[in-house]
Motif scaffolding. Sequence first.
Motif, mmCIF file in Angstrom:
data_model
loop_
_atom_site.group_PDB
_atom_site.id
_atom_site.type_symbol
_atom_site.label_atom_id
_atom_site.label_comp_id
_atom_site.label_asym_id
_atom_site.label_seq_id
_atom_site.Cartn_x
_atom_site.Cartn_y
_atom_site.Cartn_z
ATOM 1 N N ILE A 32 5.099 -10.275 -12.444
ATOM 2 C CA ILE A 32 5.154 -10.486 -13.886
ATOM 3 C C ILE A 32 6.595 -10.858 -14.202
ATOM 4 C CG2 ILE A 32 4.857 -9.423 -16.155
ATOM 5 C CD1 ILE A 32 2.951 -7.417 -14.403
ATOM 6 N N ILE A 33 6.765 -12.044 -14.774
ATOM 7 C CA ILE A 33 8.094 -12.539 -15.110
ATOM 8 C C ILE A 33 8.240 -12.485 -16.622
ATOM 9 C CG2 ILE A 33 9.674 -14.509 -14.983
ATOM 10 C CD1 ILE A 33 7.797 -15.505 -12.625
ATOM 11 N N MET A 34 9.301 -11.832 -17.075
ATOM 12 C CA MET A 34 9.582 -11.729 -18.508
ATOM 13 C C MET A 34 10.889 -12.464 -18.784
ATOM 14 S SD MET A 34 8.792 -7.668 -18.625
ATOM 15 C CE MET A 34 9.232 -7.532 -16.895
ATOM 16 N N MET A 41 16.352 -1.621 -18.407
ATOM 17 C CA MET A 41 15.728 -2.892 -18.052
ATOM 18 C C MET A 41 15.941 -3.170 -16.564
ATOM 19 S SD MET A 41 16.861 -4.898 -21.503
ATOM 20 C CE MET A 41 16.442 -6.574 -21.031
ATOM 21 N N LYS A 42 17.138 -2.926 -16.083
ATOM 22 C CA LYS A 42 17.440 -3.143 -14.660
ATOM 23 C C LYS A 42 16.700 -2.128 -13.788
ATOM 24 C CE LYS A 42 21.216 -3.931 -11.430
ATOM 25 N NZ LYS A 42 20.564 -5.093 -10.864
ATOM 26 N N LYS A 43 16.680 -0.871 -14.231
ATOM 27 C CA LYS A 43 16.055 0.212 -13.451
ATOM 28 C C LYS A 43 14.557 -0.015 -13.240
ATOM 29 C CE LYS A 43 15.224 5.205 -13.727
ATOM 30 N NZ LYS A 43 15.459 6.408 -14.522
ATOM 31 N N TYR A 44 13.886 -0.551 -14.246
ATOM 32 C CA TYR A 44 12.427 -0.676 -14.184
ATOM 33 C C TYR A 44 11.933 -2.059 -13.779
ATOM 34 C CZ TYR A 44 12.206 3.994 -16.038
ATOM 35 O OH TYR A 44 12.339 5.359 -16.181
ATOM 36 N N THR A 45 12.835 -2.905 -13.278
ATOM 37 C CA THR A 45 12.406 -4.216 -12.796
ATOM 38 C C THR A 45 12.864 -4.400 -11.358
ATOM 39 O OG1 THR A 45 14.414 -5.239 -13.736
ATOM 40 C CG2 THR A 45 12.409 -5.318 -15.069
ATOM 41 N N ASP A 46 12.201 -5.309 -10.664
ATOM 42 C CA ASP A 46 12.599 -5.596 -9.283
ATOM 43 C C ASP A 46 13.811 -6.514 -9.242
ATOM 44 O OD1 ASP A 46 10.550 -4.143 -7.654
ATOM 45 O OD2 ASP A 46 9.222 -5.318 -8.920
ATOM 46 N N THR A 47 13.887 -7.442 -10.173
ATOM 47 C CA THR A 47 15.092 -8.258 -10.321
ATOM 48 C C THR A 47 15.347 -8.487 -11.803
ATOM 49 O OG1 THR A 47 13.949 -10.399 -10.251
ATOM 50 C CG2 THR A 47 14.691 -9.505 -8.138
ATOM 51 N N MET A 48 16.636 -8.621 -12.133
ATOM 52 C CA MET A 48 17.022 -8.917 -13.508
ATOM 53 C C MET A 48 18.261 -9.797 -13.478
ATOM 54 S SD MET A 48 17.831 -6.407 -16.729
ATOM 55 C CE MET A 48 19.600 -6.189 -16.781
ATOM 56 N N GLU A 49 18.194 -10.918 -14.179
ATOM 57 C CA GLU A 49 19.341 -11.816 -14.285
ATOM 58 C C GLU A 49 19.706 -11.963 -15.751
ATOM 59 O OE1 GLU A 49 18.453 -15.602 -12.514
ATOM 60 O OE2 GLU A 49 17.739 -14.659 -10.668
ATOM 61 N N ILE A 50 21.004 -11.906 -16.023
ATOM 62 C CA ILE A 50 21.491 -12.083 -17.393
ATOM 63 C C ILE A 50 22.342 -13.345 -17.449
ATOM 64 C CG2 ILE A 50 22.917 -11.107 -19.247
ATOM 65 C CD1 ILE A 50 22.307 -8.325 -18.093
ATOM 66 N N ASP A 51 21.944 -14.263 -18.301
ATOM 67 C CA ASP A 51 22.713 -15.482 -18.543
ATOM 68 C C ASP A 51 23.123 -15.427 -20.011
ATOM 69 O OD1 ASP A 51 23.810 -17.997 -18.694
ATOM 70 O OD2 ASP A 51 21.898 -19.057 -18.624
ATOM 71 N N THR A 52 24.406 -15.174 -20.253
ATOM 72 C CA THR A 52 24.850 -14.990 -21.634
ATOM 73 C C THR A 52 26.062 -15.864 -21.916
ATOM 74 O OG1 THR A 52 25.439 -13.333 -23.298
ATOM 75 C CG2 THR A 52 26.324 -12.983 -21.089
ATOM 76 N N ARG A 53 26.073 -16.437 -23.116
ATOM 77 C CA ARG A 53 27.210 -17.243 -23.545
ATOM 78 C C ARG A 53 27.595 -16.826 -24.958
ATOM 79 N NH1 ARG A 53 25.678 -23.271 -22.094
ATOM 80 N NH2 ARG A 53 23.915 -22.668 -23.354
ATOM 81 N N ILE A 54 28.845 -16.507 -25.115
ATOM 82 C CA ILE A 54 29.355 -16.037 -26.407
ATOM 83 C C ILE A 54 29.132 -17.111 -27.475
ATOM 84 C CG2 ILE A 54 31.415 -15.224 -27.658
ATOM 85 C CD1 ILE A 54 30.266 -13.347 -25.417
ATOM 86 N N GLY A 55 28.534 -16.687 -28.589
ATOM 87 C CA GLY A 55 28.278 -17.583 -29.694
ATOM 88 C C GLY A 55 27.062 -18.489 -29.501
ATOM 89 N N VAL A 56 26.413 -18.397 -28.350
ATOM 90 C CA VAL A 56 25.261 -19.255 -28.055
ATOM 91 C C VAL A 56 23.983 -18.435 -27.912
ATOM 92 C CG1 VAL A 56 24.274 -20.922 -26.422
ATOM 93 C CG2 VAL A 56 26.740 -20.952 -26.902
#
Length: 140
Positions: free
Chosen positions: A72-74, A115-130
């Motif tokens: 399951i991908i969220m 979120m990290k604890k309860y998933t097998d993988t987690m990636e965060i892509d964040t950009r300030i102001g975007v």
Amino acid sequence: MDDAIVLNYEISGEDFTRAGEASSDVKKKLKQMGVGPEAIRKVAIAMYEGEINMVIHANGGKITVEITPDQIIMILDDVGPGIPDVELAMQAGYSTAPDEVRSLGFGAGMGLPNMKKYTDTMEIDTRIGVGTKITMVVMI
């Protein structure tokens, strides 16, 4: 992946009365599909935490859930302010939630760590102001 099921949700910003509706809906659908209780629990917790974060910090956004036989991908996508220090934000108890949000019982600083604890993988892509895009995967 033609056997994938894709669900889309719009999350309203600052609407705490509706926060959690998307994760509840996904939980219900996964139960109907016969997904195991442990995977459902992980998805429900991770997605709820992400949904709350979108309401508190990002003025809402979109969640796309893709369900395949294996995973399951969220994908949580917002146009909020971005996360200035991801490493700091990942620390349990760290929160930038305002006092009025905390008074409602939210903003304890456990969203991203859970979120990290309860998933097998987690990636965060964040950009300030975007904005921020978080991709989480739970294996079935």
